[in-house]
Each structure stands twice: as C-alpha cells, then as structure tokens.
Write an enzyme that holds these catalytic residues in place. Structure first.
Site, mmCIF file in Angstrom:
data_model
loop_
_atom_site.group_PDB
_atom_site.id
_atom_site.type_symbol
_atom_site.label_atom_id
_atom_site.label_comp_id
_atom_site.label_asym_id
_atom_site.label_seq_id
_atom_site.Cartn_x
_atom_site.Cartn_y
_atom_site.Cartn_z
ATOM 1 N N LEU A 97 0.816 -1.214 0.000
ATOM 2 C CA LEU A 97 0.000 0.000 0.000
ATOM 3 C C LEU A 97 0.846 1.258 0.000
ATOM 4 O O LEU A 97 0.387 2.319 -0.428
ATOM 5 C CB LEU A 97 -0.929 0.023 1.218
ATOM 6 C CG LEU A 97 -1.931 -1.126 1.332
ATOM 7 C CD1 LEU A 97 -2.745 -0.985 2.613
ATOM 8 C CD2 LEU A 97 -2.844 -1.183 0.114
ATOM 9 N N GLY A 98 2.082 1.159 0.490
ATOM 10 C CA GLY A 98 2.953 2.317 0.537
ATOM 11 C C GLY A 98 4.339 1.945 1.002
ATOM 12 O O GLY A 98 4.554 0.869 1.567
ATOM 13 N N LYS A 99 5.285 2.846 0.744
ATOM 14 C CA LYS A 99 6.672 2.632 1.155
ATOM 15 C C LYS A 99 7.241 3.925 1.701
ATOM 16 O O LYS A 99 6.838 5.020 1.301
ATOM 17 C CB LYS A 99 7.526 2.185 -0.034
ATOM 18 C CG LYS A 99 7.451 0.721 -0.368
ATOM 19 C CD LYS A 99 8.483 0.379 -1.450
ATOM 20 C CE LYS A 99 8.507 -1.114 -1.724
ATOM 21 N NZ LYS A 99 9.539 -1.456 -2.737
ATOM 22 N N TYR A 102 11.722 4.060 6.220
ATOM 23 C CA TYR A 102 11.899 3.179 7.367
ATOM 24 C C TYR A 102 11.099 1.890 7.287
ATOM 25 O O TYR A 102 11.164 1.068 8.190
ATOM 26 C CB TYR A 102 11.526 3.916 8.658
ATOM 27 C CG TYR A 102 12.404 5.112 8.933
ATOM 28 C CD1 TYR A 102 13.669 5.221 8.343
ATOM 29 C CD2 TYR A 102 11.971 6.139 9.752
ATOM 30 C CE1 TYR A 102 14.466 6.321 8.581
ATOM 31 C CE2 TYR A 102 12.775 7.245 10.000
ATOM 32 C CZ TYR A 102 14.021 7.328 9.409
ATOM 33 O OH TYR A 102 14.816 8.410 9.647
ATOM 34 N N GLY A 103 10.336 1.704 6.237
ATOM 35 C CA GLY A 103 9.568 0.473 6.140
ATOM 36 C C GLY A 103 8.487 0.529 5.090
ATOM 37 O O GLY A 103 8.518 1.358 4.183
ATOM 38 N N ASP A 218 -0.831 17.718 12.807
ATOM 39 C CA ASP A 218 -0.438 17.397 11.429
ATOM 40 C C ASP A 218 -1.662 17.121 10.561
ATOM 41 O O ASP A 218 -1.691 16.160 9.793
ATOM 42 C CB ASP A 218 0.513 16.196 11.416
ATOM 43 C CG ASP A 218 1.326 16.123 10.121
ATOM 44 O OD1 ASP A 218 1.408 17.155 9.412
ATOM 45 O OD2 ASP A 218 1.868 15.050 9.809
#
Length: 525
Positions: A97-99, A102-103, A218
C-alpha cells in the site's frame, strides 16, 4: 497512509487476566487439600454417586457415569486456550500500500487464531532505522501510545502491535477508501456541502483528541483516510503532543508548513488552538484547490503565513467566508475553538447548521462519496505505483544491542475487542465431566527533535469557477508576529500546484491516479 510499560508479550486487560487465571485454576483443580483417609475412587460403586456437597450453594449429588463426561485430546491447542502469540507468520501479505524510508505498509490477511480471514493494514518499521535519532524514536512512541489510548469512530483503530528482533509491526484496520488527498486530486475542489461533511467528522475527531489532552498538529489531506463507507478516519499520530490540557503550552516546531499555525512557526508556545488553524487551512484547501498560504520555498511560505492577507474567492458563501476568517486568525487566543468550548465552538458555527451531530457520530449520515469497491481486498483507491509491486517483507536479519532494544519494551498490544472475542469463543463454562469446581505537496513535514528517553511506551453552494473575478482581500487580525522580519531565501523549489476543478461528469472510477504532488512526500512512515 502515513499514521505502557509492561512485560513484552500478550497484553490482557486486567479483568480478563484475573478471570482467566481463576478459570484455569478451576479447570485443573486436583483437590490437594483432600483428607488422606478419604475413600479412593476404587471404593466407589461403578456408576454410583458422589454424595458429598460440591460447595455450589447446596448443589446436589452428581452422576459420574461416562455418558456425562466429555472426552478430549490433551494438546497445546486444547490446554492453552487463551490469546495466541501474534507474529509475522500470522498474516498473509496481499498487496503493498505504501513505502517509506523506514519500512512499508502492506495489505494483509490474518490466517490464524482470532480474526482469521480478516483484512488489515500492516505497518512494518525497521528498528535499526528508528533508533538512529531521537526524532524518529519519538514519532514511533507517540503513534503507538496514542493509537492504544484513543478509540473513536473517526480515528483509525490499532488492532495488534508486536515486534521481532529487528522490526516493529502495527496492525491497523484496513481503510479501503484511500486518502482524502486522492479525492481532492480527482475533484479539484469540493462543493461546500461536501466539505462541510468531512470537516464536521474531522472536528469530532479533533475534539475527542483534545479531551484526552492530545494535540494532533499534522492535519492535512494525506493524513485523512476514508473507510469503505466513505467516513473519515484520522491517521498518523507521530507528531501528536500528549498531556496538553488547559493552560499548558508546548514549543516543539513540527507539522506540515502549509497547514502550520503562526504560533508554531514563531516558536512562541502553542496549545490545542493550532489544530483549529489547521482545520481552517484544510477547509480553504478543499474549497479553493490549495492551502491559503503557499510560496516557492519554505521560507516564503512561512513569510506569507505570518504576514500576508487572506484572499477569499467571491464564490464562497457568507457562512464559509466567516468560518474561514474565524479559524485563520493569527491571534490564537481569539481563534474560534481556542476557548473552553473547544470543538463545540466550531461546531456551533452557522456553516454547520444542517449537521445533526448525534447522527453524524453514529455514522448515520450518508457520506458524499462512497468508494466503488469490488471486494474486501479491493485496493483501487491506492496508488498503483505501490499496489503493482510484489509484497515482500524482507528477512529480519538485523540484531540490535540489548540496550537499544530496551527502547521497545512494552511495544506489544492486543485490542480489547480481540480479547473480548477470545473470551466469548473460549468461555470456560463447565460441562459435567466430574465432580470438580469451576470458577478485549511539496509538503514539508517537520518532526519534533526533543525526546526524553524515560517512560518510553507510556500508557451548500457550488464551488463553480465559471465567473472568474478577482479574489477579495480580507485583512487578517494582526498581532506581534506580523512585525517579525522573515529573511526570504533565494532557494528555488517548485510551488505548490493548485488543483483545477473537474468540470466533467463525476465518475466513480477506480484508481490508479498519479498525484500532482511529489510522490516521496506522500508516504511518511
């Protein structure tokens, strides 16, 4: 999708932990206090009765015939019937789903124990990358702790948290509607009634955080997710500040520049009122296609936030203009929501006059957009740049020193809802076996750098632009911060692009869609 000190292992709610201990003690009670001269089982008549009372409030004799006994095999599964030990092998990787640096974030399916077959989002973080600096350690600390503490219809749910030698795992509810950011990219700008719905749900989430003494800090479209029905879910709590109540201020410089309140930029101390400025900036973004103050680079953007007048397009209704002016006041003390009423002050504004707040909280109000999904595993609302990739959780071959690993003590967590399902599934209701007792952008993120290592894991109208008129300028309320001399840097960077309204017919088509904003800033892990 961005996002208590206790012995590492499975967390059990106190009432369940004690009750389970009592239940297990009852199941394996072998009556060690039985008198030595008591008759042996050989002395009982075959198929006879045990004529002593069982301390069950005068319960009568129990038959010992085999027809009343249950046969079962002694095994680890039948004996250890409490919560399972969660580990990476409990989940099947489905999609990326995403990068981030850090992971990764995966879509996963649970394949063992409670919630077998259910779809989740799994956020995987590398310990070695996190412990390099205090900023990232604090980010992880805040997210983990707040996700455990806060439960609300419009805030993402943490289901499990666990760790291996080199990685941290957060198992979150899967929000198949994707980011609100992508909806804005698709539509360009929102109609006022659409914006009103999202802002109302967000205001309820912010109000709940504030009641808990938490400042979000945020708020932006990338951090607002939609569930399968189209309701809002706030995510990414790494920049939150805890234990901030009335009269308390904090000085950490953090957030995303375009949505940051002036008092954060001035480092003059801030409180929960900064979230209402950010809500105003988000509202402006929804209704016009960009945040209210943007520049060619960070310094110019900050200069505009501190000094420039607020330009309001003429097509906005009077209620929308009034709410924007009251939320985007530079003087935090006079900003709407800064008073003791907090979210109640914002929600009482005429812009929200058509909202039934009780029905909204119960999610009975129909969202303006409902994702068109084919199945529970549908990832069409996420960027295909990631979802096309083969999901691989790299081998966990890194090893941290014992002192470094101390930082992550108490990370493990199981949601109370999971514990409740375990209690229901494995209730220790006695069956008659024997007479025994039986007894839960270019966005510019700025992260906090202050970190204390102690107590680490603590607790309307159409938005049509058919009539292009010159925007009306409204002088903003001045305060001392407008006199600040801000040096403008000559650094060149791309300005924040303004979304154009989608004049064509609305199409509920699945993604992929390429974002107009830099990809590397869309996934913050």
């Amino acid at each position: 999708m961005r996002r208590r000190r206790r012995r590492d292992g499975f967390y059990l709610a106190p009432d369940f932990r004690h009750r389970e201990a009592e239940d297990m003690a009852g199941v394996f009670d072998i009556d060690l206090d039985q008198p030595e001269d008591a008759g042996s089982e050989d002395e009982l008549e075959e198929g006879g009765q045990l004529n002593e009372s069982m301390d069950h409030g005068g319960v009568g004799p129990y038959e010992l015939g085999m027809e009343h006994c249950e046969k079962f095999e002694i095994s680890e599964t039948s004996v250890n019937r409490g919560p399972e030990k969660i580990r990476p092998e409990c989940f099947e990787l489905l999609r990326v789903l995403g990068k981030g640096g850090y992971g990764k974030v995966f879509q996963v399916r649970k394949v063992t124990g409670a919630n077998t077959g259910k779809i989740f989002a799994m956020k995987v973080l590398k310990k070695a990358m996190i412990v390099r600096n205090a900023k990232d350690t604090a980010h992880t600390k805040a997210e983990r702790n707040i996700l455990e503490e806060v439960k609300h219809p419009f805030i993402v749910d943490l289901i499990y948290a666990f760790q291996t030698g080199g990685k941290l795992y957060l198992i979150l509810e899967y929000l198949s509607g994707g980011e609100l950011f992508m909806q804005l990219e698709r539509e360009g700008i929102f109609m006022e009634d659409t914006a009103c719905f999202y802002l109302a749900e967000i205001s309820m989430a912010l109000g709940h955080l504030h009641q808990k003494g938490i400042i979000y800090r945020d708020l932006k479209p990338e951090n607002i997710m939609l569930n399968h029905q189209g309701h809002v879910k706030l995510t990414d709590f790494g920049l939150c500040k805890e234990s901030i109540h009335d009269g308390t201020v904090t000085h950490t410089f953090c957030g995303t520049i375009e949505y940051m309140a002036p008092e954060i930029l001035m480092r003059s101390g801030h409180n929960r009122a900064v979230d209402w400025w950010s809500l105003g900036a988000l509202m402006y973004d929804m209704l016009t296609g960009a945040p209210p103050f943007t520049g060619e680079n960070r310094k110019k953007t900050i200069d505009k936030i501190l000094k420039c007048k607020l330009n309001l397009p003429p097509y906005l209704t009077q209620e929308a203009r009034d709410l924007l002016k009251k939320l985007l006041k530079r003087n935090a003390a006079s900003r709407l929501g800064a008073g003791p009423g907090d979210a109640g002050e914002v929600q009482a504004h005429p812009f929200f006059r058509h909202i039934n707040w009780e029905e909204l909280l119960a999610r009975k109000v129909e969202p303006p957009f409902k994702p068109l999904l084919q199945s529970e595993e549908d990832v069409s609302q996420f960027d295909s740049k990631f979802t096309r990739q083969t999901p691989v959780d790299s081998p966990d071959d890194s090893t941290l020193s014992e002192s470094a690993n101390q930082v992550f003590l108490g990370f493990t967590y199981v949601a109370p809802s999971v514990l409740e399902s375990v209690k229901e599934k494995f209730s220790f209701e006695p069956k008659i076996r024997s007479p025994r007792r039986f007894i839960g952008s270019p966005r510019t993120p700025v992260s906090p750098v202050k970190f204390s290592p102690g107590d680490f894991w603590g607790r309307g109208a159409s938005a049509s632009t058919a009539n292009p008129q010159t925007p009306v300028e409204y002088p903003m309320e001045t305060s001392g911060i407008e006199q600040m001399d801000v040096t403008v840097s000559g650094e060149a960077s791309a300005p924040l692009p303004i979304r154009q309204p989608n004049s064509g017919p609305y199409k509920k088509q699945a993604f992929p869609m390429i974002s107009k904003r830099p990809e590397h800033l869309r996934m913050n892990l």
